[in-house]
Scaffold this motif. Structure first.
Motif, short mmCIF file in Angstrom:
data_model
loop_
_atom_site.label_atom_id
_atom_site.label_comp_id
_atom_site.label_asym_id
_atom_site.label_seq_id
_atom_site.Cartn_x
_atom_site.Cartn_y
_atom_site.Cartn_z
N ALA A 9 0.84 -1.20 0.00
CA ALA A 9 0.00 0.00 0.00
C ALA A 9 0.87 1.24 0.00
CB ALA A 9 -0.91 0.00 1.23
N SER A 10 0.91 1.91 -1.16
CA SER A 10 1.63 3.17 -1.28
C SER A 10 0.78 4.11 -2.11
CB SER A 10 2.99 2.94 -1.97
OG SER A 10 3.54 4.18 -2.40
N ALA A 11 1.11 5.38 -2.10
CA ALA A 11 0.37 6.34 -2.93
C ALA A 11 0.75 6.20 -4.40
CB ALA A 11 0.64 7.76 -2.43
N ARG A 12 1.81 5.42 -4.70
CA ARG A 12 2.16 5.16 -6.10
C ARG A 12 2.70 3.73 -6.22
NH1 ARG A 12 7.61 9.00 -6.72
NH2 ARG A 12 8.63 8.25 -4.83
N ARG A 13 2.32 3.07 -7.35
CA ARG A 13 2.66 1.65 -7.50
C ARG A 13 4.16 1.44 -7.79
NH1 ARG A 13 4.74 -2.21 -7.28
NH2 ARG A 13 4.14 -4.35 -7.85
N GLY A 15 6.78 3.54 -7.22
CA GLY A 15 7.69 4.42 -6.49
C GLY A 15 8.74 3.61 -5.73
N ASN A 16 9.25 4.20 -4.68
CA ASN A 16 10.34 3.55 -3.93
C ASN A 16 9.88 2.22 -3.32
OD1 ASN A 16 11.87 5.82 -4.48
ND2 ASN A 16 11.31 6.85 -2.57
N THR A 17 8.74 2.26 -2.66
CA THR A 17 8.27 1.05 -1.96
C THR A 17 7.85 -0.02 -2.98
OG1 THR A 17 7.37 2.65 -0.39
CG2 THR A 17 6.88 0.34 0.02
N GLY A 18 7.25 0.43 -4.08
CA GLY A 18 6.83 -0.51 -5.13
C GLY A 18 8.02 -1.24 -5.72
N PRO A 72 5.29 2.62 2.60
CA PRO A 72 6.26 3.66 2.95
C PRO A 72 5.92 4.22 4.34
CG PRO A 72 4.61 4.51 1.40
CD PRO A 72 4.33 3.05 1.58
N VAL A 73 6.88 4.92 4.93
CA VAL A 73 6.58 5.66 6.16
C VAL A 73 6.04 7.02 5.72
CG1 VAL A 73 7.53 6.68 8.27
CG2 VAL A 73 8.47 4.52 7.39
N TYR A 74 4.81 7.28 6.06
CA TYR A 74 4.21 8.59 5.81
C TYR A 74 3.85 9.19 7.18
CZ TYR A 74 3.32 7.48 0.78
OH TYR A 74 3.42 7.16 -0.57
N TRP A 75 4.50 10.24 7.54
CA TRP A 75 4.24 10.90 8.83
C TRP A 75 4.32 9.90 10.00
CZ3 TRP A 75 5.09 15.77 9.17
CH2 TRP A 75 4.91 16.57 8.04
N TYR A 76 5.44 9.21 10.08
CA TYR A 76 5.75 8.31 11.20
C TYR A 76 4.81 7.11 11.29
CZ TYR A 76 8.13 12.60 12.20
OH TYR A 76 8.89 13.73 12.07
N CYS A 114 9.48 -1.69 4.29
CA CYS A 114 9.13 -0.26 4.31
C CYS A 114 10.27 0.59 3.73
CB CYS A 114 8.83 0.17 5.74
SG CYS A 114 10.14 -0.16 6.92
N THR A 115 9.89 1.79 3.32
CA THR A 115 10.88 2.77 2.86
C THR A 115 10.58 4.11 3.53
OG1 THR A 115 9.68 3.70 0.97
CG2 THR A 115 10.88 1.66 0.56
N SER A 116 11.63 4.93 3.63
CA SER A 116 11.44 6.28 4.17
C SER A 116 12.61 7.11 3.68
CB SER A 116 11.38 6.26 5.70
OG SER A 116 12.67 6.10 6.24
N ILE A 117 12.73 8.31 4.20
CA ILE A 117 13.93 9.11 3.87
C ILE A 117 14.74 9.33 5.15
CG2 ILE A 117 13.10 10.18 1.75
CD1 ILE A 117 12.39 12.67 3.51
N SER A 118 14.78 8.30 5.96
CA SER A 118 15.56 8.34 7.21
C SER A 118 16.49 7.13 7.22
CB SER A 118 14.63 8.30 8.41
OG SER A 118 13.65 9.30 8.30
N ASP A 119 17.48 7.17 8.12
CA ASP A 119 18.44 6.06 8.20
C ASP A 119 17.75 4.74 8.47
OD1 ASP A 119 20.60 7.59 7.73
OD2 ASP A 119 21.12 7.91 9.84
#
Ligand code: FMN
Length: 174
Positions: A9-13, A15-18, A72-76, A114-119
């Motif tokens: 489940a991501s906002a785009r198929r 993208g990074n998580t896809g 993805p991580v969206y807002w924690y 999961c993916t995010s823009i954090s370590d």
């Protein structure tokens, strides 16, 4: 038969998580369900949405021993589609005729991709999944995370992915 399935489940198929789950799912030969293609509406105390796609998707998941939650991580937290899906598991706790289906989640093993823009994935993100799995009686199998701060770069995650795939394959099934 493959005993694992991925719930994406991501906002785009694509993208990074896809891309991340495509890699992992291909390596494990597991099917991906894309929640964005499903009609699953938010939790309703009156259960007027009981005939949407939630129960068919859940029934599909329940035929596997290992369920990989992919977001993805969206807002924690997880994506809205994933959160909606998790909220809807409350249908199984509320509706007498569905309780037996809900109990089938017990003893399955849950993983997170999961993916995010954090370590690393935020601990509150991972912990909310862990607590949910525990509440539902599921075993927690671990997670793999891709830091996409500089875009999606598979070379950076190879060791983690190998380890993750190894840990899923090790458990009876895949
Ligand atoms: C709405 C939104 C919220 C986000 N919140 C976070 C966050 O809390 N922490 C973080 O590290 N990255 C956050 N990000 C970055 C995404 O987790 C990251 O770019 C991820 O790889 C996107 O995956 P996707 O291509 O599947 O959407 C956010 C991105 C979006 C669009």
């Amino acid at each position: 038969m493959n005993t694992a399935i991925a719930l994406f489940a991501s906002a785009r198929r694509n993208g990074n998580t896809g891309q991340f789950i495509d890699w992992i799912a291909n390596s494990l030969s597991v099917q991906i369900i894309d929640l964005s293609e499903k009609d699953i509406t938010p939790y309703d105390y009156d259960h007027n949405n009981i005939n949407d796609d939630f129960i068919p998707v859940m029934n599909q998941l329940l035929s596997y021993d290992k369920i990989i939650f992919v977001t993805p991580v969206y807002w924690y937290g997880p994506s809205a589609q994933m959160k909606t899906f998790i909220d809807r598991t409350s249908d199984f706790l509320d509706i007498e005729e569905l309780k037996d289906i809900g109990r089938k989640l017990r003893n399955k093993t849950a993983y997170i991709v999961c993916t995010s823009i954090s370590d690393d994935a935020d601990s509150s993100f991972i912990n909310s999944f862990k607590s949910t799995f525990e509440y539902l009686g599921m075993n927690y199998g671990g997670y793999v995370h891709a830091n996409c701060e500089n875009g999606y770069n598979p070379v950076e995650y190879k060791d983690d992915v190998d380890k993750f795939i190894g840990s899923i394959s090790e458990r009876k099934g895949v």
